[in-house]
Design an enzyme around this catalytic site. Structure first.
Site, PDB file in Angstrom:
ATOM      1  N   ASP A 227      38.217  36.956  39.048  1.00 27.57           N
ATOM      2  CA  ASP A 227      36.946  36.336  38.992  1.00 27.57           C
ATOM      3  C   ASP A 227      35.812  37.243  39.075  1.00 27.57           C
ATOM      4  O   ASP A 227      35.900  38.137  40.305  1.00 27.57           O
ATOM      5  CB  ASP A 227      36.862  35.107  39.820  1.00 27.57           C
ATOM      6  CG  ASP A 227      35.344  34.551  39.822  1.00 27.57           C
ATOM      7  OD1 ASP A 227      35.436  33.648  38.625  1.00 27.57           O
ATOM      8  OD2 ASP A 227      34.808  34.439  40.763  1.00 27.57           O
ATOM      9  N   GLU A 301      37.885  39.145  34.508  1.00 25.87           N
ATOM     10  CA  GLU A 301      36.914  38.281  33.911  1.00 25.87           C
ATOM     11  C   GLU A 301      35.608  39.038  34.006  1.00 25.87           C
ATOM     12  O   GLU A 301      34.727  39.068  35.309  1.00 25.87           O
ATOM     13  CB  GLU A 301      36.772  36.962  34.661  1.00 25.87           C
ATOM     14  CG  GLU A 301      35.646  35.998  33.777  1.00 25.87           C
ATOM     15  CD  GLU A 301      34.465  35.475  34.868  1.00 25.87           C
ATOM     16  OE1 GLU A 301      33.833  34.451  34.228  1.00 25.87           O
ATOM     17  OE2 GLU A 301      34.489  35.882  36.017  1.00 25.87           O
TER      18      GLU A 301
HETATM   19  C1  NOJ Z   1      33.271  32.834  37.200  1.00 22.99           C
HETATM   20  C2  NOJ Z   1      33.880  31.566  37.121  1.00 22.99           C
HETATM   21  O1  NOJ Z   1      34.804  31.338  36.045  1.00 22.99           O
HETATM   22  C3  NOJ Z   1      32.704  30.551  37.236  1.00 22.99           C
HETATM   23  O2  NOJ Z   1      33.338  29.246  37.002  1.00 22.99           O
HETATM   24  C4  NOJ Z   1      32.232  30.576  38.636  1.00 22.99           C
HETATM   25  O3  NOJ Z   1      31.274  29.751  38.867  1.00 22.99           O
HETATM   26  C5  NOJ Z   1      31.792  32.172  39.122  1.00 22.99           C
HETATM   27  N1  NOJ Z   1      32.745  33.162  38.472  1.00 22.99           N
HETATM   28  C6  NOJ Z   1      31.821  32.234  40.550  1.00 22.99           C
HETATM   29  O4  NOJ Z   1      33.054  32.479  41.015  1.00 22.99           O
END
Ligand code: NOJ
Ligand code: MG
Length: 581
Positions: A227, A301
Site C-alpha cells: 500500500d 500500489e
Molecule cells: C491506498 C489504499 O488503497 C486506500 O484505500 C487507502 O486509503 C490509502 N492507501 C491509505 O492506506
C-alpha cells in the site's frame, strides 16, 4: 536398447510440446494466473452483522475457482479501528475481530490451498493506526516507539497561535500534521489523522515491517500488495536545516487549497530511498523461495509517473516487485476516451517496462469508481478482453467479471473519510470511495445474498435483482461466462507468450493482434455506440477468413461465424475475439 527407446521418446515429447517450440521459459504461477482483489468488508458476510468477513470469503472460494482465478489479494484484514476501513492497522499481527479470528484465516488459506488458489495480503507499511500499541507507547514517552513516527515542532504565527510545521497536506482534505498535547509536537499523517506515518529513516521500523512480512509468509501467504509505498519516505530534513520544507503549489485548476492535488508532492512522495526498501523486501521474499521453491510476489500500489512506477521492478542486480501496478487504464482513460487514447494508454506501460519483465493490467480497485461505471456498462466484456488478453498479468477487482456498477450512497450513509472529511454534502461524491465498495452481488435475495442483516455497512447497489452471480450463472450468455471463457483462453500459448500489435482502426474501435508461431488472434473492441464495417487487414498478416472465438453478450454474431478480414461488421460496444483460420 531400452535407454535409446526412452531417449527417442523424450525427444519426441519435447518436439510435440507447443510451449517449448520457441524455447519459451517455463512460466511461474503468478505469470499464468489472474489476480482477483477482494475487499473483505464487502464480499460476503457469514455471521449476519452486515459486514463481510473471512469465513464469508472462505465460503466463496469455489466461486473464485469457478471463474478461472488462481490468486486473490485481500485488502487489509488486520486489527483496525476502521477510520480508513482497515488501512489504519492497530495490530499488524492480528486479524480484525469483525472479520474473524486467526483460526478463520488459517481455514481460509487451507481451503484456498486445497483449491489451488494463492492468497496475497495487503501490506500497509507507510502508517499504523493511532490506536496501535506502538503509537500509544510513543504518546506515553517510550523512546523506541516515539522514534517509530515523524514528529515536528509547530510554528507560532503572528497572533501567537501554534500552527502546523509546514503546508503539507493529507490525502483527505486537511493538514498532514496533527498536534499531540502530551508530546508537545505534531506528528505526520499523509492519510487520515488516525494513520500516523511511520519513520523509515529509523532501522527499527524497517525491521518491524520485515517481521510483519515474515510473520504472514510463515502463515502461508504467497506475497503482498504493498500500500501507498511511494509515500514511505519524506525528504531528509537534515539536508534542509532540520526543518521540512513547504511543498510548492501544483497550480491544479479549481481545487480547494486543502485538496491534496493543490501541492506538488516533491518532498513527500517518490523519494529515492523508497526503492531500496522495496528491493530489500524482495530479498526477504526470495529467502523463502530459496527454502521451499515457491515464488512470493509483490504488487506495488503507486500512482506516479511511469518512469517512477517502473523503478519498482528493480535496478541493476536488485530485484523488486514482479507486479508494479499499472494504473494507466484507471488514471489516463475512461468512457470518454477515443480508441486512440486507449491504445496510447496501453502502449505507455509496454513502452517503459523493462523488456525482460511482465506487464500487468489493472482497471479498477476499491479506490476508484467501478470499471463499468467509468467506461460504460455495455463495454464490460470488451474491457475484460483487454485486461485478460493483453500480454502480462491480469488483475480484476471483485465484480468486474459481472460488470458491477457503482452503488449510490447518500450523504447520510457515506462513511469513507475521503467523502466525509471535506464535510460537503453537495460535492462529497467527487471524493467518496463508497460507491465502488458497496456489497458484492451474489443473488436476488435480501441484500443481494451478501448478508442476512437488516442493515449492511454500505447499502447494496440498486439493480442487484438482475445483476448478480446467480442470474449470470443461469443465463446462456453473461459477462460471467465471457470472463470464464477469457480465463481459459489466456492459457493458450498465443496469449501467454505471443507478441502484440495494436491499432486504433478509427476513433472508436481498438484492435490488437496476438501471435505465436503460426497462430493469430485478433481482439476488436468498439468503445462506442456506433456501427462500422472494419478492415482488419491493416493488422499485419491478417487476411482472408476470420473465425469468431468469443463475443460480447450483446453481439449479434455467434461463435464459429466467419468473416472476411477486410469487411468485419461491428455493432455498438461490440467486442470480439477472432482467430485467423
Ligand atoms: C491506498 C489504499 O488503497 C486506500 O484505500 C487507502 O486509503 C490509502 N492507501 C491509505 O492506506
Ligand atoms: Mg460479518
Amino acid at each position: 536398447m531400452r535407454v535409446i527407446f526412452l531417449l527417442l521418446f523424450l525427444v519426441a515429447l519435447c518436439a510435440s510440446n507447443a510451449i517449448d517450440r520457441n524455447n519459451e521459459p517455463e512460466q511461474d504461477w503468478w505469470q499464468k494466473t489472474i489476480f482477483y482483489q477482494i475487499y473483505p468488508r464487502s464480499f460476503a458476510d457469514s455471521d449476519g452483522d452486515g459486514i463481510g468477513d473471512l469465513n464469508g470469503i472462505t465460503s466463496k472460494l469455489e466461486y473464485i475457482k469457478e471463474i478461472g482465478v488462481g490468486a486473490i489479494w485481500l485488502s487489509p484484514m488486520f486489527q483496525s479501528p476502521m477510520y480508513d476501513f482497515g488501512y489504519d492497522i492497530s495490530d499488524f499481527y492480528a486479524v480484525h475481530d469483525e472479520y474473524g479470528t486467526m483460526e478463520d484465516f488459517e481455514a481460509l488459506t487451507a481451503k484456498a490451498e486445497e483449491l489451488g488458489i494463492k492468497v496475497v495480503l495487503d501490506l500497509v507499511p507507510n502508517h499504523s493506526s493511532n490506536e496501535s500499541e506502538w503509537f500509544q507507547k510513543a504518546l506515553q514517552g517510550d523512546e523506541k516507539y516515539y522514534n517509530y513516527y515523524i514528529w515536528e515542532d509547530g510554528v507560532i504565527d503572528e497572533d501567537g497561535n501554534m500552527q502546523p510545521p509546514n503546508n503539507w497536506l493529507s490525502h483527505f482534505h486537511d493538514s498532514a500534521w496533527e498536534y499531540k498535547e502530551e508530546v508537545g509536537k505534531y506528528y505526520l499523517h499523509q492519510f487520515v489523522v488516525g494513520q500516523p506515518d511511520l519513520n523509515y529513516r529509523n532501522p527499527d521500523v524497517v525491521e518491524e515491517m520485515n517481521n510483519v512480512i515474515r510473520f504472514w509468509i510463515e502463515k502461508g501467504v504467497a506475497g503482498f500488495r504493498v500500500d501507498a509505498v511511494n509515500c514511505l519516505f519524506e525528504v531528509d530534513k537534515k539536508l534542509w536545516g532540520g526543518k521540512y520544507p513547504d511543498e510548492p503549489l501544483s497550480g491544479a485548476y479549481e481545487v480547494a487549497l486543502n485538496d491534496h492535488s493543490s501541492l506538488n508532492h516533491i518532498y513527500t512522495k517518490d523519494q529515492n530511498e523508497t526503492y531500496y526498501v522495496v528491493y530489500d523486501w524482495r530479498d526477504i521474499l526470495d529467502e523463502y523461495k530459496a527454502k521451499d521453491g515457491l515464488t512470493r510476489i509483490m504488487m506495488t500500489e503507486v500512482y506516479a509517473s511511469i518512469q517512477n512506477v517502473i523503478k519498482y521492478y528493480g535496478e541493476g542486480d536488485r530485484e523488486g516487485a514482479q507486479i508494479p501496478f499499472n494504473f494507466d487504464l484507471i488514471t489516463d482513460v475512461d468512457g470518454s476516451s477515443s480508441a486512440n487514447d486507449i491504445k496510447r494508454a496501453i502502449d505507455n506501460f509496454l513502452t517503459y517496462k523493462p523488456v525482460d519483465k511482465d506487464a500487468n493490467w489493472v482497471i479498477g480497485n476499491h479506490d476508484n469508481n467501478r470499471m463499468a461505471s467509468r467506461y460504460h456498462p455495455e463495454l464490460v466484456d470488451g474491457l475484460n478482453m483487454i485486461i485478460l488478453l493483453l500480454p502480462g498479468v491480469g488483475v480484476t477487482y471483485m465484480g468486474e467479471e459481472l460488470g458491477l456498477v457503482d452503488g449510490y450512497v447518500s450523504w447520510e450513509d457515506t462513511v469513507d473519510p475521503a467523502g466525509c472529511n471535506p464535510n460537503d454534502p453537495i460535492n462529497y461524491e467527487n471524493w467518496s470511495r463508497d460507491p465502488e465498495r458497496t456489497p458484492f452481488q451474489w443473488s436476488a435475495e435480501k441484500n443481494a445474498g451478501f448478508s442476512t442483516a437488516d442493515k449492511t455497512w454500505l447499502p447494496v447497489a440498486e439493480g442487484y435483482e438482475t445483476l448478480n452471480v446467480e442470474v449470470q450463472r443461469a443465463a446462456e450468455r453473461s459477462h460471467l461466462k465471457v470472463y470464464q471463457a477469457l480465463a481459459a483462453l489466456r492459457q493458450d500459448p498465443v496469449f501467454r507468450y505471443g507478441r502484440y500489435e495494436s491499432l486504433a482502426l478509427n476513433q472508436d474501435v481498438l484492435a490488437f493482434r496476438r501471435w505465436y508461431d503460426n497462430e493469430i488472434y485478433i481482439v476488436v473492441v468498439n468503445t462506442k455506440d456506433s456501427e462500422y464495417v472494419l478492415d482488419l487487414t491493416y493488422l499485419e498478416n491478417v487476411e482472408k477468413d476470420l473465425v469468431v472465438v468469443l463475443r460480447s453478450i450483446e453481439s449479434p454474431k455467434n461463435e464459429g461465424d466467419r468473416f472476411e478480414a477486410n469487411a468485419v461488421p461491428i455493432a455498438g460496444y461490440e467486442a470480439l475475439v477472432l482467430r485467423k483460420k
